[in-house]
Design a protein around this motif. Structure first.
Motif, PDB file in Angstrom:
ATOM      1  N   LYS A 281      -3.476  10.210   5.904  1.00  0.00           N
ATOM      2  CA  LYS A 281      -4.071   9.734   4.707  1.00  0.00           C
ATOM      3  C   LYS A 281      -4.429   9.372   3.691  1.00  0.00           C
ATOM      4  CE  LYS A 281      -8.463   6.061   5.449  1.00  0.00           C
ATOM      5  NZ  LYS A 281      -7.110   4.435   5.272  1.00  0.00           N
TER       6      LYS A 281
ATOM      7  N   CYS B  85       1.306  -1.395   0.215  1.00  0.00           N
ATOM      8  CA  CYS B  85       0.086   0.425   0.134  1.00  0.00           C
ATOM      9  C   CYS B  85       0.758   0.785  -0.127  1.00  0.00           C
ATOM     10  CB  CYS B  85      -0.728   0.180   1.238  1.00  0.00           C
ATOM     11  SG  CYS B  85      -1.816   1.426   1.248  1.00  0.00           S
TER      12      CYS B  85
ATOM     13  N   PHE C 125      -0.946   5.400  11.523  1.00  0.00           N
ATOM     14  CA  PHE C 125      -1.216   3.852  12.852  1.00  0.00           C
ATOM     15  C   PHE C 125      -1.521   3.010  11.849  1.00  0.00           C
ATOM     16  CE2 PHE C 125      -4.955   6.220  10.533  1.00  0.00           C
ATOM     17  CZ  PHE C 125      -6.143   5.984   9.885  1.00  0.00           C
ATOM     18  N   CYS C 126      -0.961   3.239  10.645  1.00  0.00           N
ATOM     19  CA  CYS C 126      -0.964   1.429   9.925  1.00  0.00           C
ATOM     20  C   CYS C 126      -0.007   0.723   9.513  1.00  0.00           C
ATOM     21  CB  CYS C 126      -1.607   1.838   8.614  1.00  0.00           C
ATOM     22  SG  CYS C 126      -2.005   0.374   8.011  1.00  0.00           S
TER      23      CYS C 126
ATOM     24  N   VAL D  30       0.081   4.279   0.413  1.00  0.00           N
ATOM     25  CA  VAL D  30      -0.533   5.327   0.922  1.00  0.00           C
ATOM     26  C   VAL D  30       0.552   5.936   2.220  1.00  0.00           C
ATOM     27  CG1 VAL D  30      -2.689   6.102   2.429  1.00  0.00           C
ATOM     28  CG2 VAL D  30      -3.065   4.660   0.343  1.00  0.00           C
ATOM     29  N   GLY D  31       0.689   4.206   3.290  1.00  0.00           N
ATOM     30  CA  GLY D  31       1.317   4.634   4.590  1.00  0.00           C
ATOM     31  C   GLY D  31       0.690   5.041   5.559  1.00  0.00           C
ATOM     32  N   CYS D  32      -0.253   5.415   6.085  1.00  0.00           N
ATOM     33  CA  CYS D  32      -1.597   5.798   6.989  1.00  0.00           C
ATOM     34  C   CYS D  32       0.137   6.023   8.278  1.00  0.00           C
ATOM     35  CB  CYS D  32      -2.323   5.445   7.202  1.00  0.00           C
ATOM     36  SG  CYS D  32      -3.205   5.729   5.967  1.00  0.00           S
TER      37      CYS D  32
ATOM     38  N   ALA E 204      -5.236  -5.014   1.220  1.00  0.00           N
ATOM     39  CA  ALA E 204      -4.949  -3.175   1.505  1.00  0.00           C
ATOM     40  C   ALA E 204      -6.356  -2.502   1.014  1.00  0.00           C
ATOM     41  CB  ALA E 204      -4.038  -2.701   1.696  1.00  0.00           C
TER      42      ALA E 204
HETATM   43  S1  SF4 Z   1      -4.594   2.343   6.841  1.00  0.00           S
HETATM   44 FE1  SF4 Z   1      -5.242   1.360   4.434  1.00  0.00          FE
HETATM   45  S2  SF4 Z   1      -4.894   3.291   3.254  1.00  0.00           S
HETATM   46 FE2  SF4 Z   1      -3.750   3.430   5.454  1.00  0.00          FE
HETATM   47  S3  SF4 Z   1      -1.581   2.753   4.619  1.00  0.00           S
HETATM   48 FE3  SF4 Z   1      -3.244   0.692   5.820  1.00  0.00          FE
HETATM   49  S4  SF4 Z   1      -3.384  -0.081   4.184  1.00  0.00           S
HETATM   50 FE4  SF4 Z   1      -2.769   1.611   3.575  1.00  0.00          FE
END
Ligand code: SF4
Length: 373
Positions: A273, A164, A170-171, A166-168, A206
């Motif tokens: 996000k 993914c 919290f993830c 995006v790299g939020c 994801a």
């Molecule tokens: S929360 Fe979803 S969009 Fe954000 S980094 Fe994780 S998998 Fe990717």
């Protein structure tokens, strides 16, 4: 060898609602990369008890943070009986030294490149303490999961892609699956779908909106399967791409799980996000529903700009959005995430008791609220 693959469940008392949890794919994927000369048994503790007295040559445990303590208990139980135990999965990959205290070996990262070698080493009596995937597996080399074992509910899972971008904050996804989107060849995914007996299939990806051209090609091939699908997707595509939504509906997608996260743009921006613009939420929900599909929104509380009125404001926002389903959680600083690193630096982590890392507990000091609030 006789191999037992286990998904631990932290609560020994199963509830009726466990039946409706997302199906787990990991153990079926590990079974899929296990050479056929070995006999694999799967036990997902959400549905079935483990028989510690049955003979196994190896026990493999895959866990996340919330079920890691139960995973350690299971491992200790088997090791006491002389059975070697190997851990893999997110928690083991992010905290290998901690996990190793309960394991004979720990698989770090994606298992496709290391698991077959681990099995050979074990047979030779040369098991190593750690097996580290030095690179990400190329998508065309990801074999199909086994769907003839480990089937517990009306819905089975599949994974079309990994990674993914995006790299939020919290993830932890990027730490294990990387930031590069890796879509498996569409034909491979379709062939695997044909081996799934259940009518409904859950995408363990994801998000299916990371690469719209890839997913559109996949949707086109899914149409003839006459199945139903549940999948994750993000606001940026679902609020705008009519062709994507039309194909999704024709392919049989009936439910989108959408990470709304917060109704406050400042929180979204801090969390990184990048897919979310609060002003687009309503358009995304409306378009999905206009195409005959349903939306479950995922909300989190505890962001730095959340004040005590966030709960009432979110409730009203949710009602206005007209969602079909909702899921709430408390922001959780999982090991390996940028959020955990930041809160650690700020001295705000309150607990590292992994049994509390189930998104229903406050494990850090919120910025503009008390823990009780
Ligand atoms: S929360 Fe979803 S969009 Fe954000 S980094 Fe994780 S998998 Fe990717």
């Amino acid at each position: 060898m006789k191999i037992l693959l286990v998904m631990p469940h932290p609560n020994p008392k199963r509830t009726f609602f466990d039946r409706f949890a997302y199906p787990s794919l990991t153990l079926q994927q590990i079974a899929g990369i296990t050479p056929p000369e070995h006999r694999v048994t799967i036990v997902d503790e959400r549905y079935e008890d483990i028989n510690f007295d049955k003979h196994y040559d190896l026990v493999g445990i895959s866990c996340m943070t919330y079920n890691s303590l139960r995973g350690y208990e299971i491992a200790d139980g088997f090791r006491k009986r002389g059975v070697p135990v190997v851990f893999g999965g997110y928690h083991a990959s992010l905290l290998p030294e901690e996990t190793k205290q309960h394991a004979d070996s720990v698989v770090i990262g994606e298992a496709e490149l290391t698991w077959p070698q681990l099995l050979k080493d074990l047979e030779k009596g040369e098991l190593k303490p750690f097996y580290i995937a030095k690179k990400l597996v190329e998508p065309e080399l990801i074999p199909p999961a086994r769907h003839d074992i480990g089937v517990y509910t009306f819905m089975e899972a599949i994974q079309a892609s990994r990674g993914c971008p995006v790299g939020c904050e919290f993830c932890a996804m990027q730490k294990v699956e990387g930031a590069r989107f890796r879509g498996r060849p569409v034909d491979n995914v379709i062939e695997e779908m044909k081996t799934i007996k259940s009518k409904t299939i859950f995408f363990a990806d994801a998000s299916l909106t990371i690469s719209p051209p890839y997913t559109k090609a996949l949707f086109k091939e899914m149409i003839s399967l006459n199945k139903r699908f549940h999948c994750f997707g993000n606001i940026n595509v679902l609020s705008k791409d009519e062709e994507f939504l039309k194909l999704a509906s024709e392919a049989g997608v009936e439910r989108w799980y959408v990470g709304i996260a917060s109704i406050t743009q400042e929180n979204i921006d801090i969390s990184g996000k990048k897919t979310n613009k609060v002003e687009d939420y309503s358009a995304a929900v409306k378009k999905i529903r206009d195409h005959g599909m349903t939306v479950t929104g995922f909300f989190m509380f505890g962001f730095d700009n959340d004040t005590p009125d966030i709960f009432d404001r979110t409730l009203q926002f949710m009602l206005d959005l007209n969602l079909d389903g909702i899921s709430f959680s408390i922001l959780t600083p999982y090991p390996g995430t940028r959020l955990a690193e930041r809160l650690e630096k700020e001295g705000r982590i309150l607990s590292r008791d992994w049994s509390r890392y189930a998104e229903g507990y406050v494990n850090f000091q919120p910025k503009k609220m008390t823990v009780e609030e």
